[in-house]
Design a protein around this motif. Structure first.
Motif, PDB file in Angstrom:
ATOM      1  N   VAL A 263       0.841  -1.207   0.000  1.00 31.14           N
ATOM      2  CA  VAL A 263       0.000   0.000   0.000  1.00 31.14           C
ATOM      3  C   VAL A 263       0.873   1.254   0.000  1.00 31.14           C
ATOM      4  O   VAL A 263       0.603   2.218  -0.716  1.00 31.14           O
ATOM      5  CB  VAL A 263      -0.935   0.022   1.233  1.00 31.14           C
TER       6      VAL A 263
ATOM      7  N   GLN B 155      -2.667   7.546   2.864  1.00 31.89           N
ATOM      8  CA  GLN B 155      -2.703   6.087   2.802  1.00 31.89           C
ATOM      9  C   GLN B 155      -4.112   5.534   3.052  1.00 31.89           C
ATOM     10  O   GLN B 155      -4.523   4.605   2.346  1.00 31.89           O
ATOM     11  CB  GLN B 155      -1.704   5.511   3.802  1.00 31.89           C
TER      12      GLN B 155
ATOM     13  N   SER C  37      -6.180   3.156   0.654  1.00 32.87           N
ATOM     14  CA  SER C  37      -6.723   1.889   1.171  1.00 32.87           C
ATOM     15  C   SER C  37      -8.199   1.731   0.824  1.00 32.87           C
ATOM     16  O   SER C  37      -8.656   0.631   0.535  1.00 32.87           O
ATOM     17  CB  SER C  37      -6.550   1.811   2.693  1.00 32.87           C
TER      18      SER C  37
ATOM     19  N   LYS D 162      -9.838  -1.251  -1.306  1.00 34.16           N
ATOM     20  CA  LYS D 162     -10.969  -2.050  -0.838  1.00 34.16           C
ATOM     21  C   LYS D 162     -12.008  -2.203  -1.957  1.00 34.16           C
ATOM     22  O   LYS D 162     -12.551  -3.292  -2.165  1.00 34.16           O
ATOM     23  CB  LYS D 162     -11.581  -1.375   0.394  1.00 34.16           C
TER      24      LYS D 162
ATOM     25  N   ARG E   6      -5.338  -9.418  -2.117  1.00 34.38           N
ATOM     26  CA  ARG E   6      -4.406  -8.944  -1.091  1.00 34.38           C
ATOM     27  C   ARG E   6      -4.067 -10.102  -0.178  1.00 34.38           C
ATOM     28  O   ARG E   6      -4.927 -10.888   0.187  1.00 34.38           O
ATOM     29  CB  ARG E   6      -5.040  -7.813  -0.272  1.00 34.38           C
TER      30      ARG E   6
END
Lengths: 154, 116
Positions: free
Chosen positions: B34, B45, B49, B53, B63
């Protein structure tokens, strides 16, 4: 039957050209009269367009709803900006998947060509990323996205 | 038609966002953390993220857990599914104009009947 040409111009334009063996009047009507639109603007086999609203006048609404008859479906909305029977249509449209895609501004012209009609559809997208996304998803109706593959942006 | 292929609606809506396409382009080069993904973007970040998702829920990326890291990679099956679907769509769209040819032909037949 005739081959379709699809080219990109600059960063924001997509141009589709196709010849039809019919008068500009007939091709124009097939793009603006619901009873005719529902016969051809259907996409894959087995899909139908149960709802077709097409108010062919400046400011008029467009709404097409497609279904696969098995619970799947999506719709498109738009508005007419200019119409010049039987030679030119300017409108804006967006797909709802169900979130709306960015507006696609489309100018469609119908010119006599030999004994038939040359149709030219010029689409203007808000930016290059939108155009690439549209080509990648191939959601633009009537568009044969044959050279367009996911690799375009991967 | 779309029912045959899992995640397809989610895949297309995930692909509609330019940041997520850029992330996929980065992942096309290989598995990445990431932090590395976030570097070229002017984004926090957590924001990255959230995009990851969406891509993961759409089945476009995979992942795995490696200590405190969660490296991401492209899900090859999902890309193949999207590509297969595009192939079907391409064929289907070509049919629109072929169908219009038939509609126009029958319009002309009717016109001839009306104006003999």
């Amino acid at each position: 039957m005739s081959a379709m040409a699809l080219v990109t111009e600059g960063e924001r334009y997509v141009v589709v050209r196709r010849n039809f063996a019919a008068s500009p009047e007939a091709v124009y009507r097939a793009h603006t009269e619901p009873a005719l639109i529902q016969k051809w603007l259907l996409g894959p086999d087995g899909w139908t367009m149960p709802v077709c609203i097409n108010e062919a006048r400046p400011g008029g609404r467009i709404r097409y709803e497609w279904t696969d008859g098995k619970g799947g479906g999506f719709y498109l909305t738009g508005e007419y900006i200019e119409l010049k029977p039987f030679s030119r249509i300017v409108h804006v449209e967006r797909m709802h998947l169900p979130d709306p895609t960015p507006d696609n501004h489309i100018e469609t012209t119908f010119e006599p060509h030999g004994s038939g009609t040359l149709m030219t559809m010029r689409m203007t997208l808000p930016d290059a990323a939108t155009r690439d996304a549209m080509l990648s998803t191939g959601m633009e109706h009537g568009m044969e996205a044959s050279y367009v593959r996911l690799e375009t942006f991967l | 038609m779309t029912k045959e292929i899992p995640h397809l609606d989610a895949a297309f809506s995930a692909l509609a966002d330019p940041t997520r396409r850029a992330i996929l382009a980065r992942l096309a080069l290989g598995e990445t953390t990431v932090m590395e993904i976030a570097r070229p973007f002017e984004m926090t970040q957590p924001a990255i993220s959230r995009h990851l998702k969406v891509l993961e829920d759409a089945g476009l990326i995979i992942r795995r857990v490696e200590g405190s890291k969660r490296p991401c990679r492209i899900a090859p099956d999902a890309i193949a599914n999207v590509d297969r679907w595009l192939g079907m769509l391409r064929d289907a769209l070509a049919k629109n104009y072929d169908r219009l040819d038939s509609v126009l032909a029958s319009m002309m037949t009717e016109e001839r009947k009306e104006r003999p």
